[in-house]
Design a protein around this motif. Sequence first.
Motif, mmCIF file in Angstrom:
data_model
loop_
_atom_site.group_PDB
_atom_site.id
_atom_site.type_symbol
_atom_site.label_atom_id
_atom_site.label_comp_id
_atom_site.label_asym_id
_atom_site.label_seq_id
_atom_site.Cartn_x
_atom_site.Cartn_y
_atom_site.Cartn_z
ATOM 1 N N ARG A 33 -16.707 -8.649 -11.369
ATOM 2 C CA ARG A 33 -18.137 -8.649 -11.142
ATOM 3 C C ARG A 33 -18.902 -7.837 -12.187
ATOM 4 N N ALA A 34 -18.214 -7.051 -12.982
ATOM 5 C CA ALA A 34 -18.890 -6.246 -14.002
ATOM 6 C C ALA A 34 -18.832 -6.986 -15.332
ATOM 7 N N GLY A 39 -21.949 -2.205 -16.347
ATOM 8 C CA GLY A 39 -21.908 -0.839 -15.857
ATOM 9 C C GLY A 39 -20.848 -0.003 -16.532
ATOM 10 N N ALA A 40 -20.408 -0.403 -17.710
ATOM 11 C CA ALA A 40 -19.285 0.268 -18.362
ATOM 12 C C ALA A 40 -19.557 1.744 -18.601
ATOM 13 N N ALA A 41 -20.777 2.090 -19.020
ATOM 14 C CA ALA A 41 -21.075 3.497 -19.305
ATOM 15 C C ALA A 41 -21.270 4.287 -18.022
ATOM 16 N N LEU A 42 -22.054 3.745 -17.091
ATOM 17 C CA LEU A 42 -22.346 4.470 -15.859
ATOM 18 C C LEU A 42 -21.078 4.717 -15.051
ATOM 19 N N PHE A 43 -20.176 3.741 -15.018
ATOM 20 C CA PHE A 43 -18.930 3.844 -14.259
ATOM 21 C C PHE A 43 -17.755 4.070 -15.203
ATOM 22 N N GLY A 125 -16.482 -2.913 -4.787
ATOM 23 C CA GLY A 125 -17.224 -2.553 -5.988
ATOM 24 C C GLY A 125 -18.481 -1.797 -5.621
ATOM 25 N N PHE A 126 -19.097 -1.187 -6.627
ATOM 26 C CA PHE A 126 -20.295 -0.363 -6.447
ATOM 27 C C PHE A 126 -21.410 -0.864 -7.351
ATOM 28 N N GLY A 130 -29.023 -0.576 -10.812
ATOM 29 C CA GLY A 130 -28.979 -1.966 -11.250
ATOM 30 C C GLY A 130 -27.733 -2.358 -12.011
ATOM 31 N N LEU A 131 -26.756 -1.464 -12.103
ATOM 32 C CA LEU A 131 -25.529 -1.727 -12.859
ATOM 33 C C LEU A 131 -24.343 -1.797 -11.912
ATOM 34 N N ARG A 132 -23.384 -2.662 -12.226
ATOM 35 C CA ARG A 132 -22.231 -2.886 -11.378
ATOM 36 C C ARG A 132 -20.976 -2.243 -11.943
ATOM 37 N N SER A 133 -20.168 -1.748 -11.045
ATOM 38 C CA SER A 133 -18.894 -1.145 -11.426
ATOM 39 C C SER A 133 -17.858 -2.226 -11.659
ATOM 40 N N PRO A 134 -16.730 -1.876 -12.254
ATOM 41 C CA PRO A 134 -15.563 -2.761 -12.166
ATOM 42 C C PRO A 134 -15.209 -2.963 -10.695
ATOM 43 N N VAL A 135 -14.459 -3.983 -10.407
ATOM 44 C CA VAL A 135 -14.024 -4.264 -9.042
ATOM 45 C C VAL A 135 -12.600 -3.768 -8.859
ATOM 46 N N GLY A 136 -12.365 -3.098 -7.752
ATOM 47 C CA GLY A 136 -11.032 -2.626 -7.426
ATOM 48 C C GLY A 136 -10.441 -3.407 -6.265
#
Length: 298
Positions: A33-34, A39-43, A125-126, A130-136
Amino acid sequence: MPPKAPPLARLSRRLLLQGAAGAALAHPFLNLRAQPGDGAALFALGVASGCPTADGVVLWTRLAPEPLAGGGMGETPVAVDWELAEDERFTRIAARGRAIALAADAHSVHVEVAGLQPGRDYWYGFTAQGLRSPVGRTRTARAAQDAQPLRLAFGSCQQYEQGFYAAYRDMAAQDIDAVVHLGDYIYEASWGQQHVRRHEAGLPQDLAGYRNRYARYKTDADLQAAHATFPWFVTWDDHEVQNDYADDRSPQTPDPQRFLALRAAAYQAWWEHMPVPARMRPQGTQARIHGRWRMGGA
């Protein structure tokens, strides 16, 4: 106690990114989903889950666009939305909600999800700013009457400077139920002569120093992949604080009051970076890391 031999990881930025890409190919849900750059920097420190029960699990992330410089989030609380689904495409949502990431907790969140089904996989995921994390992916514990064999992996003594984390890369490719980490998640000190990579600073002297040390370890792509693939049970050993410390004494810091302040900072940083429930959050110099979890029947 003498330093122990670590598992392995990657060194250069180019190889680090290659490792992350390889983990994503092996486990497409890690970046499902990322979108690239989303969201690479934020997460930057990834996602994790832990302490699974038959009907719940703890989900973790930390907002840290500047992970090695205090996090870079300032003092403002940030709303973090989370979702947990029964499928990797998130078409069947099992639970969702909102957590508040606070500066007092280094903008980490620890979501305790309940009401789940035993012994099954979920994806999570988080979203923040407005930014998405990687999905676990995570997995609940099996029901008490389930006597199927249990597959566990364990890790410990992962001195960042002494080796790469290829063991975690291999672990992430296995079909296991959970990871048990036995401690020495970080090393507070440098030792040896032939380092394959280096810590940015010397011994942590305060909470900021311990936070940055955890962030350095958690930037490793292979360690992130193992966290994002399975739930973890975690405890600590001595190097999370200082080598060979015991209770309120440390041979490295003879002043008891000074050491207790360092120990409290180390315990707080540990909690901020681990997928553990709120009841394990340290209270000053006191901390609880014990608990009881059941994974199926005997």
